[in-house]
Design an enzyme around this catalytic site. Structure first.
Site, short mmCIF file in Angstrom:
data_model
loop_
_atom_site.label_atom_id
_atom_site.label_comp_id
_atom_site.label_asym_id
_atom_site.label_seq_id
_atom_site.Cartn_x
_atom_site.Cartn_y
_atom_site.Cartn_z
N GLU A 111 0.74 -1.40 -0.10
CA GLU A 111 -0.04 -0.08 -0.05
C GLU A 111 0.86 1.34 0.20
O GLU A 111 0.57 2.35 -0.56
CB GLU A 111 -1.07 -0.04 1.16
CG GLU A 111 -1.82 -1.21 1.09
CD GLU A 111 -3.12 -1.32 2.29
OE1 GLU A 111 -2.41 -1.37 3.44
OE2 GLU A 111 -4.15 -1.04 2.14
N GLU A 131 -3.02 -9.91 3.89
CA GLU A 131 -4.49 -9.74 4.75
C GLU A 131 -5.37 -10.64 4.50
O GLU A 131 -6.10 -11.05 5.62
CB GLU A 131 -4.71 -8.19 4.26
CG GLU A 131 -4.33 -7.08 4.65
CD GLU A 131 -3.07 -6.78 3.54
OE1 GLU A 131 -2.81 -7.60 2.83
OE2 GLU A 131 -2.68 -5.63 3.49
C1 1HE Z 1 6.83 -8.42 12.07
C2 1HE Z 1 5.91 -8.26 10.83
C3 1HE Z 1 4.85 -7.75 10.83
C4 1HE Z 1 7.77 -9.33 10.67
N1 1HE Z 1 4.40 -7.09 11.97
N2 1HE Z 1 6.29 -7.81 13.20
N3 1HE Z 1 2.14 -8.53 7.10
C5 1HE Z 1 2.39 -9.76 6.99
O1 1HE Z 1 1.42 -10.50 7.24
C6 1HE Z 1 3.77 -10.03 6.49
C7 1HE Z 1 4.61 -10.87 8.00
N4 1HE Z 1 5.95 -11.12 7.74
C8 1HE Z 1 6.44 -11.88 7.04
O2 1HE Z 1 5.78 -12.81 6.33
C9 1HE Z 1 7.88 -12.16 7.03
O3 1HE Z 1 8.33 -11.50 8.33
C10 1HE Z 1 8.58 -11.71 5.85
C11 1HE Z 1 8.39 -12.36 4.60
C12 1HE Z 1 8.35 -10.26 5.57
C13 1HE Z 1 10.21 -11.78 6.18
O4 1HE Z 1 10.28 -12.98 6.50
P1 1HE Z 1 11.86 -13.23 7.31
O5 1HE Z 1 12.20 -14.50 7.50
O6 1HE Z 1 13.20 -12.17 6.62
O7 1HE Z 1 11.62 -12.36 8.95
P2 1HE Z 1 11.08 -12.93 10.00
O8 1HE Z 1 11.73 -13.95 10.92
O9 1HE Z 1 9.45 -13.46 9.72
O10 1HE Z 1 10.78 -11.63 11.02
C14 1HE Z 1 11.86 -10.96 11.68
C15 1HE Z 1 11.01 -10.36 12.91
O11 1HE Z 1 10.26 -9.38 12.31
C16 1HE Z 1 9.96 -11.25 13.65
O12 1HE Z 1 10.26 -10.63 15.02
P3 1HE Z 1 11.00 -11.34 16.15
O13 1HE Z 1 10.75 -10.75 17.30
O14 1HE Z 1 10.60 -12.86 16.14
O15 1HE Z 1 12.41 -11.46 15.56
C17 1HE Z 1 8.88 -11.05 13.19
O16 1HE Z 1 7.80 -11.33 14.09
C18 1HE Z 1 8.87 -9.48 12.71
N5 1HE Z 1 7.72 -9.17 11.78
N6 1HE Z 1 6.74 -8.99 9.75
C19 1HE Z 1 5.12 -7.31 13.18
N7 1HE Z 1 4.14 -7.40 9.79
C20 1HE Z 1 -3.38 -0.71 6.96
S1 1HE Z 1 -3.74 -2.29 6.73
C21 1HE Z 1 -2.45 -3.14 6.26
C22 1HE Z 1 -2.60 -4.43 6.59
C23 1HE Z 1 -1.37 -5.36 6.75
O17 1HE Z 1 -0.14 -4.83 6.09
S2 1HE Z 1 -1.56 -7.00 6.73
C24 1HE Z 1 -0.12 -7.88 6.35
C25 1HE Z 1 0.93 -7.92 7.50
#
Ligand code: 1HE
Length: 257
Positions: A111, A131
């Site tokens: 977005e 989402e």
């Molecule tokens: C996060 C987030 C997040 C990572 N919010 N903490 N977005 C999603 O559903 C995407 C979610 N994220 C992922 O699928 C993956 O993290 C990635 C593909 C982007 C990257 O993967 P990777 O293996 O490089 O990293 P990771 O190990 O998954 O994440 C590293 C850290 O970032 C980890 O935290 P930690 O404390 O365990 O180290 C994750 O929890 C954190 N992290 N993504 C919070 N999104 C206005 S409305 C909009 C609605 C949306 O955007 S919904 C989609 C949300």
């Protein structure tokens, strides 16, 4: 302007705005969204173009899901409206904004990218709208902006099936206008920003503010609006100088290189 998770750097007349939350994959907390709004509201008047990129292996993982607590409907609406206001400052701000994409460009990250005027993606980029599988819906303007890039059918498919687009198919689908080798999106975005910054400010203004509105108007209204903005742009002293420069052989010709 200093913000915890955002780095702002002025490179001559280009503002470089970098998401600096790599440990959380640049997930967009409320603080980060408000900081983006603030930055684009207060860009110095010397700035002529901006580049947004993300620190670390991914451009942006979207909404910070850890902040998505129990919200009632009214709070949810206001939260979404906060995103709209912030991203509107990017799309309808003072200068064209170029997104330099790599790694994940997902959810709210897509977005954010779609509020920019040009998107440059490197070959590591991938696009998704998780989402759909998280039980929520886009709330940062995605349902308005993303179909303008890729069409309603592709966005519906992405949200229904969790489809992930790789960089090359993403470029073909319309997410990005440029596809470059891994690690070079920022340099390409800066090259384009320097080019964009050389345009007459009124031309850039017309492209950012008039073109999207004209595209939404019925043809008859669009032709009329076009005639107004066209007349305003060509009456500016800078346009007259540029036209004279071409006619007197001082301006570059159009070339394939
Ligand atoms: C996060 C987030 C997040 C990572 N919010 N903490 N977005 C999603 O559903 C995407 C979610 N994220 C992922 O699928 C993956 O993290 C990635 C593909 C982007 C990257 O993967 P990777 O293996 O490089 O990293 P990771 O190990 O998954 O994440 C590293 C850290 O970032 C980890 O935290 P930690 O404390 O365990 O180290 C994750 O929890 C954190 N992290 N993504 C919070 N999104 C206005 S409305 C909009 C609605 C949306 O955007 S919904 C989609 C949300």
């Amino acid at each position: 302007m200093t913000y915890p998770d955002l780095q702002i750097e002025l490179k001559d007349d280009i503002a470089v705005v970098r998401l600096m939350r790599a440990s959380k994959r640049n997930a967009l907390s409320d603080g980060l969204i408000l900081a983006l709004r603030d930055v684009f509201e207060k860009l110095p008047s010397s700035v002529r173009a901006a580049v947004i990129d993300g620190d670390g292996p991914h451009f942006c993982a979207g909404l910070d899901l850890s902040e998505l607590q129990e919200r009632d409907a009214a709070q949810g609406m206001h939260h979404s409206r906060m995103w709209h206001a912030a991203l509107d400052h990017i799309q309808h701000g003072p200068v064209p904004v170029i997104a330099a994409l790599h790694g994940a460009v997902v959810g709210g990250g897509l977005e954010l990218a779609s509020a920019c005027h040009i998107r440059v993606a490197d070959s590591s980029t991938f696009y998704a709208l998780p989402e759909g599988s998280r039980g929520i819906f886009v709330g940062g303007g995605g349902s308005v902006r993303i179909p303008k890039l890729i069409g309603v059918a592709r966005m519906t498919d992405m949200m229904l099936t969790g489809r992930v687009y790789a960089a090359d198919e993403g470029e073909r689908a319309g997410f990005a206008q440029y596809l470059v080798p891994e690690g070079t999106a920022f340099d390409k975005a800066m090259e384009l920003a320097r080019r964009v910054a050389q345009n007459a400010p009124l031309t850039n203004y017309a492209l950012m503010h008039a073109l999207p509105r004209i595209a939404e108007q019925p043809a008859d209204h669009g032709f009329f609006t076009e005639s107004l903005i066209c007349a305003i742009a060509q009456a500016a002293p800078e346009a007259k100088t540029r036209l004279r420069d071409f006619l007197e052989g001082r301006a570059a010709k159009v070339s394939k290189e």
